[in-house]
Design a protein around this motif. Structure first.
Motif, PDB file in Angstrom:
ATOM      1  N   SER A 115      12.818  39.806  15.762  1.00 16.60           N
ATOM      2  CA  SER A 115      13.443  38.609  15.181  1.00 16.60           C
ATOM      3  C   SER A 115      12.398  37.523  14.973  1.00 16.60           C
ATOM      4  CB  SER A 115      14.551  38.109  16.103  1.00 16.60           C
ATOM      5  OG  SER A 115      15.033  36.871  15.669  1.00 16.60           O
ATOM      6  N   ARG A 116      11.543  37.330  15.978  1.00 16.23           N
ATOM      7  CA  ARG A 116      10.476  36.336  15.886  1.00 16.23           C
ATOM      8  C   ARG A 116       9.547  36.655  14.716  1.00 16.23           C
ATOM      9  NH1 ARG A 116       7.553  37.246  20.501  1.00 16.23           N
ATOM     10  NH2 ARG A 116       9.524  37.381  21.559  1.00 16.23           N
ATOM     11  N   GLN A 117       9.205  37.930  14.556  1.00 13.80           N
ATOM     12  CA  GLN A 117       8.329  38.356  13.466  1.00 13.80           C
ATOM     13  C   GLN A 117       8.988  38.088  12.112  1.00 13.80           C
ATOM     14  OE1 GLN A 117       5.435  39.463  12.564  1.00 13.80           O
ATOM     15  NE2 GLN A 117       6.015  40.211  10.562  1.00 13.80           N
ATOM     16  N   ALA A 118      10.275  38.433  11.975  1.00 10.67           N
ATOM     17  CA  ALA A 118      10.980  38.249  10.703  1.00 10.67           C
ATOM     18  C   ALA A 118      11.089  36.772  10.334  1.00 10.67           C
ATOM     19  CB  ALA A 118      12.369  38.869  10.785  1.00 10.67           C
ATOM     20  N   LYS A 119      11.413  35.936  11.326  1.00  8.44           N
ATOM     21  CA  LYS A 119      11.539  34.497  11.067  1.00  8.44           C
ATOM     22  C   LYS A 119      10.194  33.893  10.687  1.00  8.44           C
ATOM     23  CE  LYS A 119      15.583  33.727  13.949  1.00  8.44           C
ATOM     24  NZ  LYS A 119      16.050  33.260  15.259  1.00  8.44           N
ATOM     25  N   GLY A 120       9.129  34.332  11.351  1.00  6.83           N
ATOM     26  CA  GLY A 120       7.794  33.841  11.032  1.00  6.83           C
ATOM     27  C   GLY A 120       7.367  34.237   9.632  1.00  6.83           C
ATOM     28  N   ALA A 121       7.667  35.501   9.261  1.00  2.00           N
ATOM     29  CA  ALA A 121       7.310  35.993   7.929  1.00  2.00           C
ATOM     30  C   ALA A 121       8.101  35.250   6.853  1.00  2.00           C
ATOM     31  CB  ALA A 121       7.570  37.486   7.836  1.00  2.00           C
ATOM     32  N   ALA A 122       9.397  35.005   7.121  1.00  2.00           N
ATOM     33  CA  ALA A 122      10.238  34.291   6.158  1.00  2.00           C
ATOM     34  C   ALA A 122       9.775  32.847   5.993  1.00  2.00           C
ATOM     35  CB  ALA A 122      11.694  34.322   6.607  1.00  2.00           C
ATOM     36  N   GLY A 123       9.327  32.254   7.085  1.00  2.00           N
ATOM     37  CA  GLY A 123       8.873  30.859   7.047  1.00  2.00           C
ATOM     38  C   GLY A 123       7.639  30.657   6.191  1.00  2.00           C
ATOM     39  N   LYS A 124       6.841  31.719   6.029  1.00  2.00           N
ATOM     40  CA  LYS A 124       5.632  31.624   5.219  1.00  2.00           C
ATOM     41  C   LYS A 124       5.925  31.791   3.726  1.00  2.00           C
ATOM     42  CE  LYS A 124       2.618  33.213   8.891  1.00  2.00           C
ATOM     43  NZ  LYS A 124       2.084  34.390   9.537  1.00  2.00           N
ATOM     44  N   ARG A 125       7.134  32.264   3.399  1.00  2.00           N
ATOM     45  CA  ARG A 125       7.502  32.448   1.999  1.00  2.00           C
ATOM     46  C   ARG A 125       8.104  31.165   1.451  1.00  2.00           C
ATOM     47  NH1 ARG A 125      11.128  37.719   1.759  1.00  2.00           N
ATOM     48  NH2 ARG A 125      10.966  37.321  -0.457  1.00  2.00           N
ATOM     49  N   SER A 126       8.052  31.014   0.139  1.00  2.00           N
ATOM     50  CA  SER A 126       8.639  29.821  -0.478  1.00  2.00           C
ATOM     51  C   SER A 126      10.157  29.961  -0.506  1.00  2.00           C
ATOM     52  CB  SER A 126       8.117  29.657  -1.904  1.00  2.00           C
ATOM     53  OG  SER A 126       8.597  30.709  -2.722  1.00  2.00           O
ATOM     54  N   ALA A 127      10.844  28.844  -0.640  1.00  2.00           N
ATOM     55  CA  ALA A 127      12.308  28.851  -0.706  1.00  2.00           C
ATOM     56  C   ALA A 127      12.770  29.651  -1.917  1.00  2.00           C
ATOM     57  CB  ALA A 127      12.836  27.422  -0.774  1.00  2.00           C
ATOM     58  N   ALA A 128      12.047  29.522  -3.042  1.00  2.00           N
ATOM     59  CA  ALA A 128      12.409  30.249  -4.262  1.00  2.00           C
ATOM     60  C   ALA A 128      12.295  31.753  -4.047  1.00  2.00           C
ATOM     61  CB  ALA A 128      11.504  29.816  -5.411  1.00  2.00           C
ATOM     62  N   SER A 129      11.246  32.171  -3.326  1.00  2.00           N
ATOM     63  CA  SER A 129      11.041  33.587  -3.056  1.00  2.00           C
ATOM     64  C   SER A 129      12.154  34.144  -2.177  1.00  2.00           C
ATOM     65  CB  SER A 129       9.690  33.793  -2.384  1.00  2.00           C
ATOM     66  OG  SER A 129       9.573  35.087  -1.888  1.00  2.00           O
ATOM     67  N   ARG A 130      12.504  33.390  -1.131  1.00  2.00           N
ATOM     68  CA  ARG A 130      13.591  33.833  -0.237  1.00  2.00           C
ATOM     69  C   ARG A 130      14.916  33.883  -0.992  1.00  2.00           C
ATOM     70  NH1 ARG A 130      11.509  29.843   3.121  1.00  2.00           N
ATOM     71  NH2 ARG A 130      13.482  28.723   3.063  1.00  2.00           N
ATOM     72  N   SER A 131      15.147  32.891  -1.832  1.00  2.00           N
ATOM     73  CA  SER A 131      16.389  32.825  -2.603  1.00  2.00           C
ATOM     74  C   SER A 131      16.488  34.002  -3.572  1.00  2.00           C
ATOM     75  CB  SER A 131      16.449  31.507  -3.370  1.00  2.00           C
ATOM     76  OG  SER A 131      17.610  31.436  -4.138  1.00  2.00           O
ATOM     77  N   ALA A 132      15.374  34.335  -4.233  1.00  2.00           N
ATOM     78  CA  ALA A 132      15.363  35.459  -5.179  1.00  2.00           C
ATOM     79  C   ALA A 132      15.651  36.765  -4.450  1.00  2.00           C
ATOM     80  CB  ALA A 132      14.011  35.535  -5.881  1.00  2.00           C
ATOM     81  N   ALA A 133      15.081  36.930  -3.259  1.00  2.00           N
ATOM     82  CA  ALA A 133      15.316  38.147  -2.472  1.00  2.00           C
ATOM     83  C   ALA A 133      16.783  38.250  -2.077  1.00  2.00           C
ATOM     84  CB  ALA A 133      14.436  38.143  -1.235  1.00  2.00           C
ATOM     85  N   ALA A 134      17.388  37.122  -1.712  1.00  2.00           N
ATOM     86  CA  ALA A 134      18.799  37.119  -1.321  1.00  2.00           C
ATOM     87  C   ALA A 134      19.695  37.463  -2.514  1.00  2.00           C
ATOM     88  CB  ALA A 134      19.180  35.756  -0.764  1.00  2.00           C
ATOM     89  N   ARG A 135      19.345  36.930  -3.705  1.00  2.00           N
ATOM     90  CA  ARG A 135      20.134  37.235  -4.908  1.00  2.00           C
ATOM     91  C   ARG A 135      20.034  38.716  -5.240  1.00  2.00           C
ATOM     92  NH1 ARG A 135      18.256  32.345  -6.854  1.00  2.00           N
ATOM     93  NH2 ARG A 135      16.593  33.366  -8.024  1.00  2.00           N
ATOM     94  N   LYS A 136      18.839  39.265  -5.136  1.00  2.00           N
ATOM     95  CA  LYS A 136      18.640  40.691  -5.426  1.00  2.00           C
ATOM     96  C   LYS A 136      19.430  41.547  -4.440  1.00  2.00           C
ATOM     97  CE  LYS A 136      15.047  44.135  -6.194  1.00  2.00           C
ATOM     98  NZ  LYS A 136      13.605  44.399  -6.173  1.00  2.00           N
ATOM     99  N   ALA A 137      19.415  41.160  -3.161  1.00  2.00           N
ATOM    100  CA  ALA A 137      20.167  41.905  -2.138  1.00  2.00           C
ATOM    101  C   ALA A 137      21.654  41.871  -2.445  1.00  2.00           C
ATOM    102  CB  ALA A 137      19.892  41.316  -0.762  1.00  2.00           C
TER     103      ALA A 137
END
Length: 146
Positions: A115-137
């Motif tokens: 969980s710590r690893q996933a949160k850290g990796a997500a924190g390094k990504r931009s909001a747009a990148s995370r949002s695009a991944a969520a839309r694709k999912a």
């Protein structure tokens, strides 16, 4: 060496048209299971994931290197020499690396560590990148349930 069942699952994912990273996820899951079962350990969650991805590459899953990764030199310097088909690395080297992993902790594959690893990796990504991944999912999830 990657086991046949994991390789078969990954190949099936690729045949179904899933992305290479999804197919590689099978190897990462298997690596985490190995650590939890006590077969060997890892320094941290990132190392456990890296071992799984390495096995996926060895099994032929076409995963690209991270384009955002800052390399420690030119790509020519980092490229490993190609071995002839059918040759193996030395048994002494393979045994030494496995023994080193056996001395590592098992807690690197715990829920909290992952969980710590996933949160850290997500924190390094931009909001747009995370949002695009969520839309694709969401798109792929919706098509599966239809």
């Amino acid at each position: 060496m990657p086991d046949k069942r994991t390789t078969a699952k990954a190949k099936e994912d690729l045949r179904e048209g899933k992305s290479a990273s999804t197919a590689a996820g099978e190897f990462v899951h298997r690596e985490i299971d190995k650590i939890r079962e006590g077969e060997h350990g890892a320094k941290n969650a990132k190392q456990a994931i890296a071992i799984g991805l390495s096995e996926a590459r060895r099994a032929g899953v076409p995963i690209r290197d991270n384009p955002n990764r800052k390399s420690n030199g030119s790509s020519k310097k980092r490229a490993s020499p190609k071995r002839k088909a059918g040759t193996r690395s030395s048994a002494k080297r393979a045994r030494a690396s496995l023994n080193a992993l056996k001395r590592m902790p098992r807690s690197s594959a715990s829920r909290s560590a992952l969980s710590r690893q996933a949160k850290g990796a997500a924190g390094k990504r931009s909001a747009a990148s995370r949002s695009a991944a969520a839309r694709k999912a969401a798109r792929t999830r919706a098509s599966r349930s239809r």
